[in-house]
Design a protein around this motif. Structure first.
Motif, PDB file in Angstrom:
ATOM      1  N   GLN A 182       0.893  -1.270   0.021  1.00  0.00           N
ATOM      2  CA  GLN A 182       0.016  -0.104   0.178  1.00  0.00           C
ATOM      3  C   GLN A 182       0.964   1.364  -0.095  1.00  0.00           C
ATOM      4  N   ASP A 183       2.164   1.259   0.344  1.00  0.00           N
ATOM      5  CA  ASP A 183       2.974   2.318   0.345  1.00  0.00           C
ATOM      6  C   ASP A 183       3.618   2.713  -1.135  1.00  0.00           C
ATOM      7  N   LEU A 184       3.349   1.780  -2.014  1.00  0.00           N
ATOM      8  CA  LEU A 184       3.972   1.732  -3.230  1.00  0.00           C
ATOM      9  C   LEU A 184       2.718   2.278  -4.329  1.00  0.00           C
ATOM     10  N   PHE A 185       2.539   2.069  -5.737  1.00  0.00           N
ATOM     11  CA  PHE A 185       1.861   2.493  -6.733  1.00  0.00           C
ATOM     12  C   PHE A 185       1.489   1.591  -7.465  1.00  0.00           C
ATOM     13  N   THR A 186       0.518   1.868  -8.353  1.00  0.00           N
ATOM     14  CA  THR A 186      -0.069   1.183  -9.627  1.00  0.00           C
ATOM     15  C   THR A 186       0.411   1.957 -10.664  1.00  0.00           C
ATOM     16  N   ILE A 187       0.859   1.250 -11.687  1.00  0.00           N
ATOM     17  CA  ILE A 187       1.104   1.860 -13.159  1.00  0.00           C
ATOM     18  C   ILE A 187      -0.017   1.588 -14.009  1.00  0.00           C
ATOM     19  N   ILE A 188      -0.650   2.324 -14.834  1.00  0.00           N
ATOM     20  CA  ILE A 188      -1.405   2.223 -15.803  1.00  0.00           C
ATOM     21  C   ILE A 188      -1.021   2.742 -17.245  1.00  0.00           C
ATOM     22  N   ILE A 189      -0.640   1.993 -18.178  1.00  0.00           N
ATOM     23  CA  ILE A 189      -0.237   2.513 -19.479  1.00  0.00           C
ATOM     24  C   ILE A 189      -1.553   2.422 -20.569  1.00  0.00           C
ATOM     25  N   LYS A 190      -1.847   3.613 -20.955  1.00  0.00           N
ATOM     26  CA  LYS A 190      -2.954   3.154 -22.062  1.00  0.00           C
ATOM     27  C   LYS A 190      -2.928   4.578 -23.048  1.00  0.00           C
ATOM     28  N   ASN A 191      -3.468   4.273 -24.187  1.00  0.00           N
ATOM     29  CA  ASN A 191      -3.290   5.323 -25.141  1.00  0.00           C
ATOM     30  C   ASN A 191      -2.122   6.218 -25.020  1.00  0.00           C
ATOM     31  N   ASN A 192      -0.623   5.607 -24.982  1.00  0.00           N
ATOM     32  CA  ASN A 192       0.620   6.221 -24.916  1.00  0.00           C
ATOM     33  C   ASN A 192       0.576   7.201 -23.929  1.00  0.00           C
ATOM     34  N   ASN A 193      -0.103   6.836 -22.724  1.00  0.00           N
ATOM     35  CA  ASN A 193       0.047   7.840 -21.575  1.00  0.00           C
ATOM     36  C   ASN A 193       0.166   6.897 -20.318  1.00  0.00           C
ATOM     37  N   TYR A 194       0.827   7.350 -19.504  1.00  0.00           N
ATOM     38  CA  TYR A 194       1.366   6.873 -18.054  1.00  0.00           C
ATOM     39  C   TYR A 194       0.803   7.282 -17.117  1.00  0.00           C
ATOM     40  N   PHE A 195       0.169   6.598 -16.335  1.00  0.00           N
ATOM     41  CA  PHE A 195      -0.246   6.970 -15.161  1.00  0.00           C
ATOM     42  C   PHE A 195       0.206   6.259 -13.850  1.00  0.00           C
ATOM     43  N   LEU A 196       0.388   7.270 -12.924  1.00  0.00           N
ATOM     44  CA  LEU A 196       1.225   6.532 -11.546  1.00  0.00           C
ATOM     45  C   LEU A 196      -0.033   6.787 -10.636  1.00  0.00           C
ATOM     46  N   ILE A 197      -0.422   5.606  -9.833  1.00  0.00           N
ATOM     47  CA  ILE A 197      -1.529   5.900  -8.752  1.00  0.00           C
ATOM     48  C   ILE A 197      -1.040   5.360  -7.463  1.00  0.00           C
ATOM     49  N   ASN A 198      -1.026   6.177  -6.309  1.00  0.00           N
ATOM     50  CA  ASN A 198      -0.717   5.906  -5.039  1.00  0.00           C
ATOM     51  C   ASN A 198      -1.734   4.696  -4.578  1.00  0.00           C
ATOM     52  N   ASN A 199      -1.422   3.418  -4.008  1.00  0.00           N
ATOM     53  CA  ASN A 199      -2.101   2.727  -3.966  1.00  0.00           C
ATOM     54  C   ASN A 199      -2.950   2.897  -2.621  1.00  0.00           C
ATOM     55  N   ARG A 200      -2.347   3.767  -1.726  1.00  0.00           N
ATOM     56  CA  ARG A 200      -3.172   4.038  -0.414  1.00  0.00           C
ATOM     57  C   ARG A 200      -3.948   5.231  -0.667  1.00  0.00           C
ATOM     58  N   THR A 201      -3.665   6.308  -1.128  1.00  0.00           N
ATOM     59  CA  THR A 201      -4.715   7.345  -1.357  1.00  0.00           C
ATOM     60  C   THR A 201      -5.189   7.560  -2.597  1.00  0.00           C
ATOM     61  N   LYS A 202      -4.904   6.544  -3.721  1.00  0.00           N
ATOM     62  CA  LYS A 202      -5.365   6.691  -4.946  1.00  0.00           C
ATOM     63  C   LYS A 202      -5.203   8.020  -5.817  1.00  0.00           C
ATOM     64  N   VAL A 203      -4.520   8.634  -5.294  1.00  0.00           N
ATOM     65  CA  VAL A 203      -4.181  10.141  -6.180  1.00  0.00           C
ATOM     66  C   VAL A 203      -3.431   9.560  -7.405  1.00  0.00           C
ATOM     67  N   VAL A 204      -3.780  10.285  -8.479  1.00  0.00           N
ATOM     68  CA  VAL A 204      -3.432   9.929  -9.771  1.00  0.00           C
ATOM     69  C   VAL A 204      -2.325  11.100 -10.341  1.00  0.00           C
ATOM     70  N   GLN A 205      -1.320  10.661 -10.640  1.00  0.00           N
ATOM     71  CA  GLN A 205      -0.277  11.494 -11.362  1.00  0.00           C
ATOM     72  C   GLN A 205       0.126  11.050 -12.906  1.00  0.00           C
ATOM     73  N   ASN A 206       0.151  12.053 -13.673  1.00  0.00           N
ATOM     74  CA  ASN A 206       0.241  11.949 -15.147  1.00  0.00           C
ATOM     75  C   ASN A 206       1.916  11.832 -15.285  1.00  0.00           C
ATOM     76  N   LEU A 207       2.131  10.608 -15.732  1.00  0.00           N
ATOM     77  CA  LEU A 207       3.833  10.478 -15.470  1.00  0.00           C
ATOM     78  C   LEU A 207       4.499  11.054 -16.848  1.00  0.00           C
ATOM     79  N   LYS A 208       5.358  11.838 -16.785  1.00  0.00           N
ATOM     80  CA  LYS A 208       5.888  12.514 -18.011  1.00  0.00           C
ATOM     81  C   LYS A 208       7.397  12.180 -17.810  1.00  0.00           C
ATOM     82  N   GLU A 209       7.981  12.201 -16.571  1.00  0.00           N
ATOM     83  CA  GLU A 209       9.442  11.933 -16.724  1.00  0.00           C
ATOM     84  C   GLU A 209      10.029  10.641 -17.192  1.00  0.00           C
ATOM     85  N   LYS A 210      11.150  10.472 -17.620  1.00  0.00           N
ATOM     86  CA  LYS A 210      11.675   9.090 -17.943  1.00  0.00           C
ATOM     87  C   LYS A 210      11.100   8.314 -18.857  1.00  0.00           C
ATOM     88  N   THR A 211       9.883   8.756 -19.400  1.00  0.00           N
ATOM     89  CA  THR A 211       9.194   8.002 -20.311  1.00  0.00           C
ATOM     90  C   THR A 211      10.070   7.682 -21.628  1.00  0.00           C
TER      91      THR A 211
END
Length: 157
Positions: free
Chosen positions: A52-81
């Motif tokens: 729960q202290d880590l995250f879930t990564i979802i990739i779809k439509n060439n977009n990267y999303f990082l979701i905090n497992n605990r808070t469910k806060v979503v970030q659009n991942l743009k770095e290092k892609t």
């Protein structure tokens, strides 16, 4: 964000035709272990850590999303892609992938299982040294709801 390099093991061409769910275990050089599950369907990927202290990564439509497992806060991942995209391209020839790849200081070793799916991926660079074991793969239909980054759908361990 060193764990983002694990994404290289999901070849894009493979994503077009097969639906698969697998458990994974990342083993780091310092003996740290992280476990989770990933889903592949069409052009989509969900890579979810159980911790729960880590995250879930979802990739779809060439977009990267990082979701905090605990808070469910979503970030659009743009770095290092850019480097991830380059590494994903290396293994996009599945099932005809090579056993080893070397590119700009990144060494990747891939071990296939008896059914030709990836069994283990070893990644070494200056930033990361990890072995990813892939197990309990199931090739069956996956509901698209598991690839939503908003209205995030939980998946049990």
């Amino acid at each position: 964000m060193k764990k983002l390099l694990i994404l290289i093991l999901f070849p894009l061409k493979f994503l077009y035709s097969v639906e698969v769910t697998c458990n994974f275990e990342e083993v780091y050089q310092n003996s740290e272990i992280q476990q989770g599950i990933f889903f592949i369907k069409e052009k989509m990927l969900r890579y979810q850590y159980y911790d729960q202290d880590l995250f879930t990564i979802i990739i779809k439509n060439n977009n990267y999303f990082l979701i905090n497992n605990r808070t469910k806060v979503v970030q659009n991942l743009k770095e290092k892609t850019e480097s991830l995209d380059q590494l994903i391209e290396i293994v996009s020839e599945f099932p005809n992938i090579k056993n080893t790849y070397n590119n700009d200081g990144l060494a990747i070793k891939i071990e296939k299982s008896s059914n030709e799916f990836i069994k283990r991926v070893s990644i070494k660079s200056q930033e990361i040294n990890v072995s990813i074991n892939i197990m309990n793969c199931k090739f069956n239909e996956i509901n698209k709801k598991y690839f939503r980054h908003f209205n995030f759908e939980e998946h049990g361990s």
